[in-house]
Design an enzyme around this catalytic site. Structure first.
Site, mmCIF file in Angstrom:
data_model
loop_
_atom_site.group_PDB
_atom_site.id
_atom_site.type_symbol
_atom_site.label_atom_id
_atom_site.label_comp_id
_atom_site.label_asym_id
_atom_site.label_seq_id
_atom_site.Cartn_x
_atom_site.Cartn_y
_atom_site.Cartn_z
ATOM 1 C CE LYS A 81 -4.330 -1.794 0.726
ATOM 2 N NZ LYS A 81 -5.675 -1.810 1.179
ATOM 3 C CE LYS A 122 -6.449 -8.881 -2.536
ATOM 4 N NZ LYS A 122 -6.765 -8.627 -1.134
ATOM 5 C CE LYS A 156 -12.704 -4.300 -0.407
ATOM 6 N NZ LYS A 156 -12.972 -3.628 0.772
HETATM 7 P P1 ATP Z 1 -8.007 -4.206 -1.523
HETATM 8 O O1 ATP Z 1 -7.693 -5.136 -2.627
HETATM 9 O O2 ATP Z 1 -8.528 -2.890 -1.950
HETATM 10 O O3 ATP Z 1 -6.926 -4.144 -0.498
HETATM 11 P P2 ATP Z 1 -9.692 -6.302 -0.666
HETATM 12 O O4 ATP Z 1 -10.537 -6.623 -1.835
HETATM 13 O O5 ATP Z 1 -8.566 -7.195 -0.324
HETATM 14 O O6 ATP Z 1 -9.219 -4.806 -0.752
HETATM 15 P P3 ATP Z 1 -10.495 -6.250 2.098
HETATM 16 O O7 ATP Z 1 -11.455 -5.365 2.779
HETATM 17 O O8 ATP Z 1 -9.045 -6.065 2.396
HETATM 18 O O9 ATP Z 1 -10.680 -6.182 0.545
HETATM 19 O O10 ATP Z 1 -10.910 -7.737 2.358
HETATM 20 C C1 ATP Z 1 -12.086 -8.205 2.956
HETATM 21 C C2 ATP Z 1 -12.028 -9.704 3.082
HETATM 22 O O11 ATP Z 1 -12.115 -10.321 1.788
HETATM 23 C C3 ATP Z 1 -10.734 -10.234 3.706
HETATM 24 O O12 ATP Z 1 -11.029 -11.305 4.575
HETATM 25 C C4 ATP Z 1 -9.945 -10.687 2.522
HETATM 26 O O13 ATP Z 1 -9.000 -11.660 2.857
HETATM 27 C C5 ATP Z 1 -11.040 -11.220 1.592
HETATM 28 N N1 ATP Z 1 -10.622 -11.125 0.214
HETATM 29 C C6 ATP Z 1 -10.328 -10.002 -0.467
HETATM 30 N N2 ATP Z 1 -10.004 -10.267 -1.725
HETATM 31 C C7 ATP Z 1 -10.100 -11.614 -1.863
HETATM 32 C C8 ATP Z 1 -9.888 -12.506 -2.957
HETATM 33 N N3 ATP Z 1 -9.510 -12.076 -4.141
HETATM 34 N N4 ATP Z 1 -10.103 -13.818 -2.762
HETATM 35 C C9 ATP Z 1 -10.491 -14.266 -1.553
HETATM 36 N N5 ATP Z 1 -10.712 -13.483 -0.495
HETATM 37 C C10 ATP Z 1 -10.513 -12.172 -0.629
#
Ligand code: ATP
Ligand code: LTN
Length: 334
Positions: free
Chosen positions: A115, A197, A200
């Site tokens: 980040k 990955k 969002k």
């Molecule tokens: P960013 O990518 O913007 O950091 P994020 O999509 O990882 O955000 P978070 O709020 O950090 O979102 O994650 C919320 C939950 O969703 C966490 O438990 C995270 O591990 C899970 N998660 C996020 N992305 C994935 C993914 N691609 N596959 C599986 N689980 C995910």
């Protein structure tokens, strides 16, 4: 432990639009686990401001996320569904835990490294101590289990280390939490770059399926998903794009990857992608409908928000007071 049931805590940030990665990797598991544990599910809005947010947008996204928890099947009477910022004990405990966390530990966090590379113009102290606030979230509720995606395991390990360190000095103050990572779909990859990955915060719209996407959008994005030239639906390291689609399909249909391979043996990618799109759209439709209903019922949602924050606060204060006493803060005269 509350009434003999183990405690579970998890949270999600109200930043960006949730993707099916968040749903499959997190939210869906929460619903299953909520039968077994006393659960708190927080919209962690305090974590969100570690990167710049538009205030009005943050507020409306936070409300949408809280209603999504309920729409996805979490009962707000049984589970405690609330905003982190409504319970001030989170920030108070985080301050104390900051004093029991080493700079070196935080410097090793890969999310901080990622980040800070991404937001080079705003490497603020909150971004650095983010994992300490997360530890406070968890430890405040004497949490036994924390369901997270595999990307959060490093933060959870730190929360455990902080708890153990604190307990070693002051006796058994905190329950040491265990991670829970779901078996299928712990990591959903980007549809445009299957080695990355699904996130969002991805700038490419086609990389992620958002939970708000309508049926046509879902079908179109799957149709465009990046695959390979092997032309066979097989779950293998060599085919990361197809493997990711199999994972998604398995997660929403409950079929195993082997069953999926059999189902699509001898059939082309086009057919498979359409089936994945349809299965995902079918999963999202009822959730979207329920969420819209909740958002339209202001009085109901506000009632839930108020009572659930009070329930969370009641539990959080118990741990906070104990910690304050242990570290030597003066008692409050009655
Ligand atoms: P960013 O990518 O913007 O950091 P994020 O999509 O990882 O955000 P978070 O709020 O950090 O979102 O994650 C919320 C939950 O969703 C966490 O438990 C995270 O591990 C899970 N998660 C996020 N992305 C994935 C993914 N691609 N596959 C599986 N689980 C995910
Ligand atoms: N850092 C997590 C969100 C989060 C969390 C938590 C998850 C904040 N506090 C406590 C589990 C327990 C994330 O970005 N997914």
């Amino acid at each position: 432990m509350l009434n003999g049931e183990k405690m579970l805590f998890s949270g999600m940030q109200a930043t960006g639009r949730l993707t099916i990665g968040n749903y499959i990797g997190a939210l869906r598991n929460w619903v299953t686990l909520s039968d077994e544990y006393t659960c708190l599910f927080s919209v962690v809005d305090e974590h969100s401001i570690t990167v710049r947010q538009d205030p009005a947008e943050l507020r409306s996204r936070a409300r949408a996320l809280l209603s999504l928890y309920i729409a996805a099947g979490l009962d707000p009477e049984k589970n405690i569904i609330y905003y982190q910022s409504h319970v001030s004990a989170h920030a108070e405990l985080a301050w104390i835990l900051n004093c029991y966390t080493y700079m070196g530990e935080l410097q090793r966090m890969t999310q901080f490294k990622d980040k800070s590379a991404k937001h080079a113009d705003n490497i603020n102290a909150g971004l650095f101590t983010y994992p300490v606030l997360m530890a406070a979230d968890i430890l405040l509720y004497q949490t036994d289990v924390v369901p997270v995606g595999s990307d959060q395991l490093q933060h959870l390990e730190l929360a455990r280390d902080i708890a153990i360190r604190f307990n070693n000095v002051y006796g058994d103050v905190f329950t040491v939490p265990e991670p829970y990572v779901g078996k299928v779909g712990a990591k959903i990859q980007s549809l445009q770059d299957p080695l990355k990955k699904m996130s969002k915060s991805d700038e490419n719209e086609n990389a992620s399926i958002y939970l708000t996407d309508d049926r046509d959008t879902v079908l179109r994005k799957f149709k465009r998903a990046v695959t390979d030239n092997e032309a066979c639906v097989r779950y293998s390291e060599a085919q990361p794009g197809i493997r990711n689609l199999i994972t998604i399909y398995s997660a929403v249909t409950g079929k195993t990857p082997e069953e999926v391979e059999k189902e699509f043996a001898g059939r082309g990618y086009g057919e498979f992608k359409l089936a994945v799109g349809e299965a995902v759209a079918d999963t999202l439709a009822p959730i979207q409908k329920k969420q819209a209903e909740l958002l339209a019922d202001k009085a109901y949602l506000d009632g839930i928000i108020k009572t659930n924050a009070e329930r969370a606060e009641h539990l959080a204060i118990k741990t906070l007071r104990k910690v304050q006493k242990k570290v030597g803060f003066p008692e409050r005269p009655r």
